[in-house]
Design an enzyme around this catalytic site. Structure first.
Site, short mmCIF file in Angstrom:
data_model
loop_
_atom_site.label_atom_id
_atom_site.label_comp_id
_atom_site.label_asym_id
_atom_site.label_seq_id
_atom_site.Cartn_x
_atom_site.Cartn_y
_atom_site.Cartn_z
N PHE A 164 -14.04 -32.41 -20.77
CA PHE A 164 -13.15 -31.25 -20.71
C PHE A 164 -11.71 -31.67 -20.42
CE2 PHE A 164 -16.18 -27.86 -20.74
CZ PHE A 164 -17.29 -28.24 -20.01
N TYR A 216 -0.74 -28.88 -28.34
CA TYR A 216 -2.08 -28.71 -27.72
C TYR A 216 -3.12 -28.60 -28.84
CZ TYR A 216 -6.15 -26.21 -26.13
OH TYR A 216 -7.45 -25.82 -25.92
N LYS A 251 -6.39 -31.18 -30.13
CA LYS A 251 -7.79 -30.76 -30.35
C LYS A 251 -8.24 -31.19 -31.75
CE LYS A 251 -8.76 -29.04 -26.39
NZ LYS A 251 -9.70 -29.78 -25.50
N PRO A 264 5.91 -15.98 -29.90
CA PRO A 264 5.93 -17.00 -30.97
C PRO A 264 4.65 -17.84 -30.94
CG PRO A 264 8.01 -17.01 -29.73
CD PRO A 264 7.09 -16.08 -29.01
N SER A 266 -11.55 -26.23 -29.64
CA SER A 266 -10.99 -24.89 -29.53
C SER A 266 -10.83 -24.24 -30.88
CB SER A 266 -9.62 -24.99 -28.84
OG SER A 266 -8.90 -23.79 -29.00
#
Ligand code: WQD
Length: 351
Positions: free
Chosen positions: A82, A151, A155, A297, A126
């Protein structure tokens, strides 16, 4: 018992997953440098399960520090990874911090998994990897789109790294694509602890209702959706947690057909921001103070999951309703306030 390494075990989803692992006969340990978490949730895990979890306060982006933990625990049977930064907005401002932390940590854990012949690896991915999908609900075959944030890019790259390392070695892996994890354990002993002003909707709602925040801003009600606000697939964190236990059991029992498999973890129900707010007001019997503001945004208009693959292969059936998601989130917020009052109470004696 099977010892399982949970990286990020002091975090929101990590802690809930540790509870589920314990209740299914596993023996978890945690590595978490507490840069975005506190050991507080370990106390909650102990209260719920009676088990004291060992957490190694180690920066996984430092290979030697990570390696030492594996040397001390050569009986690790599986890893659930995680540990990562996950604030979308921050990742746009500080891409290098995100690539260094999220990718170096992943690479170091995978290097140790190979070095210590650990056979099973679950990766926390995700729905962000889908970007703004042309067709919803999304299946695992829905093409990913260029990430809208660093981010999201970590992933997408993380998935590629795990799949390539799996292909090249002995590892077997499952990548779990979470939609929007929300809510808390029914005991209200563990839950989400956002650092600073919450970016996510549900903690923003509960912190407004409890009086920590003045109001919730709904980021746009002019989208071409049924009520103009964005649609998401909210899924209870305990349902997400249980999916990790099922995925581990699936690999241990060698049920996987491919060496690396991907699963959507969503309920399959799209819920708008305004519907989420009204559900909260209903279960908490609390009129929420919110206003309509400008679009945020990077937000996509709508996404929710086709979760039939996780159901068919992992036997995963999400069981919490939207009302239960809101109710458990609210009860956790109320518990936090009660604990705060207790700790601020001069008569409160630490035992
Ligand atoms: C949900 C909706 C906002 C706050 C993020 C990550 C994703 C995943 C889940 C990890 C949006 C609206 C929000 C507020 C609002 N995390 N909103 N007012 O952006 O869907 O996804 O969490 O895997 O990777 O990107 O979640 O909760 O921030 O927003 O109107 O104060 O609520 O516009 O439509 P998001 P969110």
């Amino acid at each position: 018992m099977n010892k399982i390494l949970v990286t990020g075990g002091c975090g929101y989803i990590g802690a809930h997953t540790i509870v589920d692992l314990i209740q299914n006969g596993f023996d978890p340990i945690s590595i978490d440098n507490n840069s975005r978490s506190t050991p507080a949730l370990l106390a909650g895990i102990k209260d719920i399960t009676g088990v004291t979890i060992k957490n190694y306060k180690v920066d996984l982006s430092n290979f030697d520090e990570a390696y030492a933990v594996f040397q001390e625990n050569t009986d690790i049977k599986g890893i659930i990874h995680f540990a990562a930064y996950k604030a979308v907005g921050e990742s746009v401002e500080k891409p290098l911090m995100y690539f260094e932390n999220n990718l170096f940590s992943l690479i170091n854990v995978l290097k140790c998994a190979n070095e210590f012949n650990i056979p099973h690896f679950i990766f926390s991915s995700s729905c962000t990897v889908y970007g703004s999908p042309d067709k919803i609900p999304v299946t695992e075959d829905t093409p990913t789109q260029p990430a809208e944030s660093s981010y999201g890019a970590t992933k997408q790259m993380g998935e590629e790294i795990v799949r390539d390392v799996t292909k090249a070695g002995e590892l077997q892996s499952v990548l779990l694509r979470y939609f929007n994890p929300v809510g808390a354990h029914a005991s209200a002993l563990i839950g989400e602890l956002p650092l600073g002003k919450p970016q996510n909707l549900i903690p923003a709602i509960t912190q407004t209702a409890i009086g920590k925040l003045k109001e919730v801003t709904v980021y746009g009600n002019d989208y071409p959706t049924r009520d103009g606000s964005c649609i998401r697939d909210y899924v209870h964190v305990c349902d997400i947690a249980h999916a990790h236990t099922l995925a581990l059991q699936y690999l241990i029992e060698k049920k996987n057909k491919e060496k690396s498999e991907i699963y959507n973890l969503g309920t399959g129900n799209g819920v708008s921001v305004l519907e989420a707010i009204h559900a909260f007001e209903k279960v908490s019997n609390h009129k929420l103070n919110y206003k309509i503001g400008a679009r945020r945004p990077g937000d996509i208009m709508a996404i929710y999951a086709n979760n039939s693959l996780a159901k068919d292969k992992l036997g995963w059936i999400p069981k919490y309703s939207l009302d239960e998601m809101m109710d458990t989130a609210w009860k956790w917020e109320l518990k936090l306030k009660q604990d705060e009052a207790l700790h601020n109470n001069p008569n409160f004696q630490m035992n």
